[in-house]
Design a protein around this motif. Structure first.
Motif, PDB file in Angstrom:
ATOM      1  N   ARG A   4      19.519  21.748  66.509  1.00  0.00           N
ATOM      2  CA  ARG A   4      20.979  22.302  66.775  1.00  0.00           C
ATOM      3  C   ARG A   4      21.288  23.703  66.982  1.00  0.00           C
ATOM      4  O   ARG A   4      22.188  23.961  67.431  1.00  0.00           O
ATOM      5  CB  ARG A   4      21.803  21.609  66.009  1.00  0.00           C
ATOM      6  CG  ARG A   4      21.885  22.237  64.444  1.00  0.00           C
ATOM      7  CD  ARG A   4      22.943  21.347  63.627  1.00  0.00           C
ATOM      8  NE  ARG A   4      24.388  21.515  63.890  1.00  0.00           N
ATOM      9  CZ  ARG A   4      25.391  20.751  63.895  1.00  0.00           C
ATOM     10  NH1 ARG A   4      25.331  19.483  63.102  1.00  0.00           N
ATOM     11  NH2 ARG A   4      26.492  21.195  64.146  1.00  0.00           N
ATOM     12  N   GLN A  50      33.373  26.774  74.183  1.00  0.00           N
ATOM     13  CA  GLN A  50      32.255  26.316  72.998  1.00  0.00           C
ATOM     14  C   GLN A  50      31.224  25.220  73.837  1.00  0.00           C
ATOM     15  O   GLN A  50      31.144  24.234  73.473  1.00  0.00           O
ATOM     16  CB  GLN A  50      32.711  25.718  71.946  1.00  0.00           C
ATOM     17  CG  GLN A  50      33.256  26.627  70.873  1.00  0.00           C
ATOM     18  CD  GLN A  50      34.173  25.995  70.027  1.00  0.00           C
ATOM     19  OE1 GLN A  50      35.626  26.217  70.079  1.00  0.00           O
ATOM     20  NE2 GLN A  50      33.872  25.264  69.172  1.00  0.00           N
ATOM     21  N   ALA A  96      34.559  18.086  66.525  1.00  0.00           N
ATOM     22  CA  ALA A  96      33.120  18.171  67.190  1.00  0.00           C
ATOM     23  C   ALA A  96      32.652  19.676  67.026  1.00  0.00           C
ATOM     24  O   ALA A  96      31.560  20.129  67.397  1.00  0.00           O
ATOM     25  CB  ALA A  96      33.211  17.998  68.704  1.00  0.00           C
ATOM     26  N   SER A  97      33.814  20.511  66.623  1.00  0.00           N
ATOM     27  CA  SER A  97      33.183  22.061  66.528  1.00  0.00           C
ATOM     28  C   SER A  97      32.722  22.399  65.362  1.00  0.00           C
ATOM     29  O   SER A  97      32.282  23.490  65.008  1.00  0.00           O
ATOM     30  CB  SER A  97      34.846  22.772  66.233  1.00  0.00           C
ATOM     31  OG  SER A  97      35.638  22.759  67.333  1.00  0.00           O
ATOM     32  N   CYS A  98      32.512  21.423  64.435  1.00  0.00           N
ATOM     33  CA  CYS A  98      31.411  21.635  63.164  1.00  0.00           C
ATOM     34  C   CYS A  98      30.124  22.182  63.756  1.00  0.00           C
ATOM     35  O   CYS A  98      29.715  21.772  64.527  1.00  0.00           O
ATOM     36  CB  CYS A  98      31.246  20.418  62.405  1.00  0.00           C
ATOM     37  SG  CYS A  98      29.834  20.292  61.404  1.00  0.00           S
ATOM     38  N   ILE A  99      29.674  23.223  62.854  1.00  0.00           N
ATOM     39  CA  ILE A  99      28.618  24.040  63.198  1.00  0.00           C
ATOM     40  C   ILE A  99      27.432  23.638  62.409  1.00  0.00           C
ATOM     41  O   ILE A  99      26.428  24.177  62.466  1.00  0.00           O
ATOM     42  CB  ILE A  99      28.671  25.577  63.190  1.00  0.00           C
ATOM     43  CG1 ILE A  99      29.142  25.984  61.900  1.00  0.00           C
ATOM     44  CG2 ILE A  99      29.837  25.947  64.367  1.00  0.00           C
ATOM     45  CD1 ILE A  99      28.970  27.388  61.642  1.00  0.00           C
ATOM     46  N   GLN A 103      27.791  24.920  73.058  1.00  0.00           N
ATOM     47  CA  GLN A 103      27.802  24.105  71.736  1.00  0.00           C
ATOM     48  C   GLN A 103      27.757  22.571  72.012  1.00  0.00           C
ATOM     49  O   GLN A 103      27.271  21.847  71.552  1.00  0.00           O
ATOM     50  CB  GLN A 103      28.799  24.596  70.813  1.00  0.00           C
ATOM     51  CG  GLN A 103      28.991  23.816  69.503  1.00  0.00           C
ATOM     52  CD  GLN A 103      30.146  23.867  68.585  1.00  0.00           C
ATOM     53  OE1 GLN A 103      31.297  24.034  69.182  1.00  0.00           O
ATOM     54  NE2 GLN A 103      30.145  24.102  67.383  1.00  0.00           N
TER      55      GLN A 103
END
Lengths: 251, 666
Positions: free
Chosen positions: B77, B169, A161-164, B172
Motif C-alpha cells: 500500500r 487524495q 478511508a483516509s487511514c494511511i 491514495q
C-alpha cells in the motif's frame, strides 16, 4: 545563526531483531528550523557515515504524509508533537533550542523491531487480507453513476478511508489494539452500498484476525484517535462495534 | 562520447490494423487466450505494487495465473502512486460538456505535443471509462454531488470537466482500491506478496525473461525467482535529479536491469517538471512537495508587474498581499487567454521560469511565483474553498508556516489572502522502457507497465492521466495482451532456480554488491547523488542547450568516477544495510542521467517537457521539428554503462489526428 536551533537526539539503536537495543544520544548543531524532522535525521546519518558508523535505520518514503511508511515515537507521541501530521510532516520549528528529543520505534507486540527505528507492520496487511475488500473481479462493472450515493455518506466514507495504515493508533494504545485501523476500513465499506453484501463476514473476519495476531482489545481510552495523523474519528470504533454486534446477532 | 551514435533498423510496435477507434476491439477479438486450466500452470512475476503493479497482480490473480508480487516498501500500500493528489480522467461526459473518447484521446495526444503513439492513446481513452466503473465497484469513495452522482473537475490541458477525485487524495484511494483487490488475491493464494524485496536483475533463459534475482532488504541476501513472464511496474526515474516530488525510495534500478538485458529505453529526455511545487528551501532538503494541479482551478498564478515590487519581495520588505490587483501580472492568463491558469504543465513551468529568469521571482532566491486564492475566496467564500482544498492548505501551512486561507490585507476595499509560493520541480517521467502495443519490451517475455514504460504521454503528460494510464495498463490492457504471449508457453514447465542462468545472475549481483562495499572511499551515497542532481537540474533541466548537455555528460562522467573510487558504504552484508541499497540505486541513476542527456542532445527540437533553447519561437514557445524528429527515440544498451547507447527510431504514424502546432492561446 538565525532561525536555527541545536538539540540532542536520544535514539533507540538495535542492530537486529535478536539483539538487545539501547538508547544512544547524538547532538545536532545549528539546524535551520525549516528543516523537516526526517531531514534532521538525514543530517545525523550523514555525520555518522562520515565517522564510519552505521546510519540510523528508519522507515520513510513519500515524505508528504500520505504513504504511511514513516513511524517514530517522538517525545512520547507517535509521529511527534504535531497533531494531524505524520513524522515526515514534522518540522524542526516545533522543537526548542537545547531540547533533548527522544526517538523510539513503535512499541507493540504485533510490531517486532527489524532494526533501530524500523518495525515490521506486516500484521496490518494481514488484517486487510482477512476481509478489507469488496469481492469484485476486474471487468463487468456497471456504470459508475448507476448507484447514487448520498454526498454525506460518501464524504464520511472518504474520511474513514483516509487511514494511511501507519500503525500510530496501535503504538498509542495502552492495549496495543488495532481497533481504529480495523474500524476505519469496516466503516468505509459499511457506509457504502458496495460494501453491504459482505459487511457481516468482513467485520468478523477482520476482528478475528486482529485478535489472532496479538493485538490487544479496545477499552475506549481514545489515545488512538488523539494521536492519529489523519484524524480518523473514534466514532468509527462505535460503528465497528455496532456492525460486529449486528453480525453476531445473526449468527 | 567516445563512440558515434549509430542508427540501425526500425522496430515493430505491433499496432493492429484498422481505423484507430477499432484497433483495440479488433485486437481483443483476434488475440490468443489461455484457458483456465493452463492459467494455473503459468507463473508471472510482477515487480511493483503501485497503481499499475497492484492492479495487474490482482487482475492476473483473479484470472487464475500464479503471481509473485514484489515491493521495496514494508507493504504494497505504500507505493508512490498513493501520493497522487488531483484525480483521474475518464471520458464519461457526465457533465454534458462535450467530452468523448475521441476528445480525451485528442487532448492527450495534443498535450503530449504529438509525440505519443496514436493507437496506444486511443486505447487509453477508450478504457478510461471502465476504470472509473471498476473503482466505484471496489468502493473507492469518489467525491459526489448532493444528488448522489459523481463530481468532476478540470485539470490542465482540457476544456471539459472529466476528472474524478477523492478530496486531494485520489491516488491514495485508487491505490487502496487496487491494494484491496490484491489483498483478496493474496488471501486466496493466487498472489504471493514479497515486501521489502528489491529486484536486482532479470534472469534470461534462451532469450526470454524467465525470472529475477531479488534482494531481501531485511536480510541483505539475494534470492531467486522463476516465472514464465516478468512484468515491471516500478515507476519513473525522476529521482535521477535527487530533488523531485517522487518518494525517497523511487528508483530506476529495475528498469536499468531490463535496459542492460536489451530492453530499449525510449524518450528518456521527456521529463515532466510540475509547475506547482513548494520552492526549495536549502541544502538539507530531501525532496520537493507537490501542491496539486487542481489548485489551478481556483488559484491564479502571478508575479508583480513592476520589477521594483519583485525586488522588494526578494528582499523581504513587502509581502504578496501588499501588492494590489492592478500591479499583479497574471502572466498565464495574459499569455494564454483560452486556457489561462489551466495550461498544460510544461507550458506553465516554462512560463514561471521565464518570469523568474527576468527577475520577477517573489522569494529570497528569486525562484518562486505566487498562486493566489484571493479572487476565489472573495467570490465563493472561504468555506467553499476550504472544502475543496482544505487539506492542501493545511499541508502548505505545515511546511511553510503560512496559511493561504488567512486574510492578510485589505487594499481599496478588496480583501487579499496570503498567496502560496510555488516553483516548478521534477515530477513525472514520460520516457521509459520501450514497449509495443502489447506492453511487451524488446525482450521477449518482459513487460513494462505504468510510469515505467514510455507509451502514452508523448513529450508531456496531462494532469490526472498518470492514474488513468497506470490502472488502464494494470486492469485492462496487460491482463489481455500478456495472454497473447503466454498462449504458446503453456507447455513450458516451471524452471528450476538451480539452473546455471540463475546461478550466474546471482553471482554477478553478489559481486556487484561486494564491489560497492569494497570501494572504501570517503563520500556518502547522498552526497554524490546530490551532486548528480545538481548537474541534472542545472544542465538537463527546464531549458537545455547543446552546450549544457555536453557539459552534463562530461560532469556525469566525473561523478561516475567519484562514485566508483570514492564511495563509502558503512556496515556489512550480514543484515539490513540501507546505505548499500541506496548505493545500488545511485549506480543506476548515474547511467540514467547520461541516458537523459544523450537523448536530449540528440533531439534537436523542443517538444513538451523537452525544451531546447535553440529551438523556440519568437514568443518563447516550444518549436517542434516534425520533419526530422517525428519518432520515438529508442536507446539500446551497448554492453557497458560507460559506453554511449545506440539510437533506434520508431517512426510515428498519425491517422486520426492532424499534427499541428500546439495552441493554448485561442
Amino acid at each position: 545563526m538565525d532561525n536555527a536551533i541545536s538539540f540532542k537526539l536520544k535514539i533507540w539503536r538495535q542492530a537486529s531483531p535478536q539483539e538487545k537495543g539501547r538508547f544512544e544520544t547524538y547532538e545536532l548543531r545549528d539546524i535551520p528550523t525549516d528543516t523537516s524532522f526526517l531531514e534532521a535525521l538525514d543530517i545525523l546519518n550523514e555525520q555518522l557515515i562520515e565517522k564510519g558508523e552505521e546510519p540510523v535505520a528508519f522507515d520513510h518514503d513519500c515524505r508528504e504524509g500520505i504513504c504511511g511508511m514513516c513511524s517514530l515515537y517522538i517525545n512520547g507521541h507517535p509521529h511527534g508533537p504535531a497533531t494531524g501530521a505524520t513524522t515526515c510532516q514534522l518540522y524542526v520549528r516545533r522543537f526548542r533550542d537545547g531540547e533533548t528529543i527522544t526517538v523510539e520505534p513503535w512499541r507493540s507486540a504485533a510490531f517486532p523491531v527489524i532494526k533501530d527505528l524500523m518495525v515490521n507492520r506486516n500484521a496490518l496487511d494481514q488484517i486487510q487480507q482477512a476481509g478489507g475488500y469488496v469481492s469484485f473481479n476486474t471487468g463487468g462493472a456497471q456504470d459508475a453513476n448507476a448507484i447514487p450515493i448520498s454526498k454525506v455518506d460518501a464524504d464520511e466514507a472518504m474520511d474513514s478511508a483516509s487511514c494511511i495504515g501507519c500503525g500510530a493508533c496501535v503504538a498509542a494504545c495502552k492495549n496495543g489494539s488495532a481497533m481504529l485501523f480495523v474500524a476505519a476500513k469496516v466503516s468505509q465499506f459499511a457506509l457504502l452500498p458496495q460494501g453491504k453484501p459482505e459487511a457481516k463476514r468482513r467485520v468478523k473476519a477482520m476482528l478475528a484476525k486482529m485478535d489472532e495476531l496479538g493485538f490487544g482489545n479496545c477499552t475506549n481510552t481514545g489515545a488512538c484517535a488523539a494521536e492519529c495523523p489523519k484524524n480518523i474519528k473514534l466514532s468509527n470504533i462505535s460503528r465497528l462495534n455496532r456492525e460486529f454486534v449486528s453480525a453476531k446477532c445473526r449468527d | 562520447m567516445e563512440e558515434k551514435i549509430k542508427t540501425t533498423a526500425v522496430i515493430d510496435s505491433k499496432i493492429p490494423e484498422g481505423p484507430v477507434a477499432e484497433k483495440w476491439t479488433n485486437y481483443k477479438a483476434h488475440q490468443k487466450l489461455v484457458n483456465p486450466a493452463n492459467k494455473r500452470r503459468l507463473d508471472i512475476i510482477v515487480v511493483g505494487t503501485g497503481l499499475a503493479g497492484a492492479s495487474a497482480a490482482a487482475t492476473l490473480g483473479e484470472m487464475g495465473f500464479n503471481v509473485l508480487n514484489f515491493c521495496i516498501q514494508d507493504s504494497p500500500r505504500r507505493a508512490h502512486s498513493i501520493a497522487a493528489q488531483g484525480g483521474i480522467n475518464a471520458a464519461k461526459n457526465y457533465q454534458n460538456d462535450g467530452d468523448s473518447v475521441y476528445r480525451l484521446f485528442y487532448d492527450t495526444v495534443k498535450g503530449g505535443d504529438y509525440r505519443a503513439r496514436e493507437a496506444n492513446v486511443y486505447r487509453l481513452a477508450e478504457v478510461s471509462n471502465n476504470i472509473s466503473d471498476q473503482c466505484v465497484a471496489q468502493g473507492v469513495p469518489f467525491a459526489r454531488e448532493y444528488g448522489g452522482l459523481l463530481a468532476n473537475r478540470s485539470v490542465g490541458g482540457a476544456q471539459v470537466s472529466r476528472t474524478f477525485y477523492a478530496k486531494g487524495q485520489t491516488g491514495q484511494q485508487l491505490l487502496l482500491g487496487a491494494y484491496s483487490s490484491l489483498n483478496r488475491q493474496i488471501k486466496s493464494g493466487k498472489v504471493k506478496s514479497f515486501n521489502r524485496y528489491e529486484m536486482q536483475d532479470v534472469v534470461m533463459i534462451d532469450g526470454r525473461a524467465r525470472g529475477s534475482i531479488a534482494k531481501n532488504l531485511v536480510t541483505c541476501k539475494l534470492e531467486r525467482f522463476a516465472a514464465h513472464a516478468v512484468v515491471i511496474a516500478t515507476g519513473g526515474y525522476g529521482n535521477t535529479y535527487f530533488l523531485s516530488t517522487n518518494a525517497m525510495g523511487c528508483n530506476v534500478s529495475a528498469a536499468m536491469a531490463c535496459y542492460r538485458k536489451g530492453a530499449y529505453f525510449a524518450n528518456p529526455a521527456y521529463v515532466q517538471i510540475h509547475p506547482t511545487c513548494i520552492p526549495r528551501h536549502g541544502d538539507n532538503q530531501s525532496k520537493l512537495t507537490l501542491m496539486s494541479e487542481s489548485l489551478r482551478n481556483d488559484g491564479r498564478i502571478w508575479v508583480p508587474k513592476d520589477i521594483e515590487d519583485a525586488k522588494k519581495l526578494q528582499a523581504g520588505q513587502i509581502k504578496g498581499s501588499d501588492i494590489p490587483e492592478e500591479k499583479r501580472d497574471y502572466y498565464l492568463e495574459r499569455r494564454y487567454p483560452a486556457f489561462g491558469n489551466l495550461v498544460p504543465r510544461d507550458v506553465a513551468s516554462r512560463a514561471a521560469k521565464e518570469r523568474c529568469d527576468k527577475g520577477f521571482g517573489v522569494n529570497n532566491t528569486g525562484q518562486a511565483v505566487f498562486l493566489d486564492f484571493s479572487e476565489a475566496i472573495n467570490r465563493l467564500g472561504i468555506d467553499v474553498i476550504r472544502q475543496r482544498y482544505g487539506n492542501l492548505f493545511d499541508m502548505y501551512e505545515e511546511i511553510t508556516d503560512v496559511n493561504p486561507g488567512e486574510k492578510a490585507s485589505t487594499i481599496a476595499g478588496v480583501d487579499y489572502y496570503n498567496p502560496m509560493m510555488i516553483y516548478p520541480a521534477i515530477h513525472y517521467t514520460m520516457g521509459g522502457i520501450w514497449v509495443d502495443y502489447e506492453l511487451q519490451t524488446s525482450v521477449k517475455g518482459l513487460f513494462a507497465i505504468g510510469e515505467c514504460n514510455f507509451s502514452d504521454h508523448g513529450a508531456n503528460r496531462l494532469g490526472a492521466s498518470a492514474l488513468m494510464q497506470g490502472l488502464a495498463d494494470g486492469y485492462f490492457v496487460l491482463p489481455y495482451t500478456i495472454q497473447n504471449y503466454l498462449s504458446d508457453q503453456i507447455t513450458v514447465p516451471r524452471f528450476s532456480t538451480d539452473r546455471p542462468e540463475f546461478e550466474e545472475a546471482e553471482e554477478r549481483c553478489q559481486k556487484e554488491m561486494d564491489q560497492l562495499m569494497a570501494i572504501g572511499g570517503k563520500r556518502s551515497v547522498d552526497s554524490i547523488h546530490k551532486e548528480l542532481g545538481n548537474v541534472m537540474w542545472d544542465y538537463v533541466g527546464m531549458g537545455r542547450t547543446k552546450q549544457s548537455l555536453e557539459t552534463a555528460l562530461e560532469k556525469i562522467k566525473d561523478i561516475r568516477k567519484e562514485f566508483e573510487t570514492n564511495l563509502f558504504v558503512p556496515g556489512s552484508q550480514d543484515g539490513m544495510n540501507i546505505e548499500l541499497d541506496k548505493a545500488f540505486r545511485l549506480r543506476d541513476f548515474i547511467t540514467m542521467g547520461e541516458l537523459i542527456a544523450y537523448d536530449a542532445l540528440n533531439r534537436e527540437e523542443s517538444c513538451g517537457g523537452h525544451f531546447r533553447e535553440e529551438h523556440q519561437t519568437e514568443e518563447g514557445e516550444a518549436k517542434r521539428d516534425d520533419e526530422n524528429f517525428f519518432y520515438v527515440a529508442c536507446w539500446q544498451y551497448n554492453g557497458d554503462d560507460t559506453k554511449a547507447p545506440s539510437l533506434i527510431k520508431e517512426p510515428l504514424h498519425y491517422e486520426a489526428i492532424k499534427v499541428q502546432t500546439r495552441n493554448y492561446k485561442n
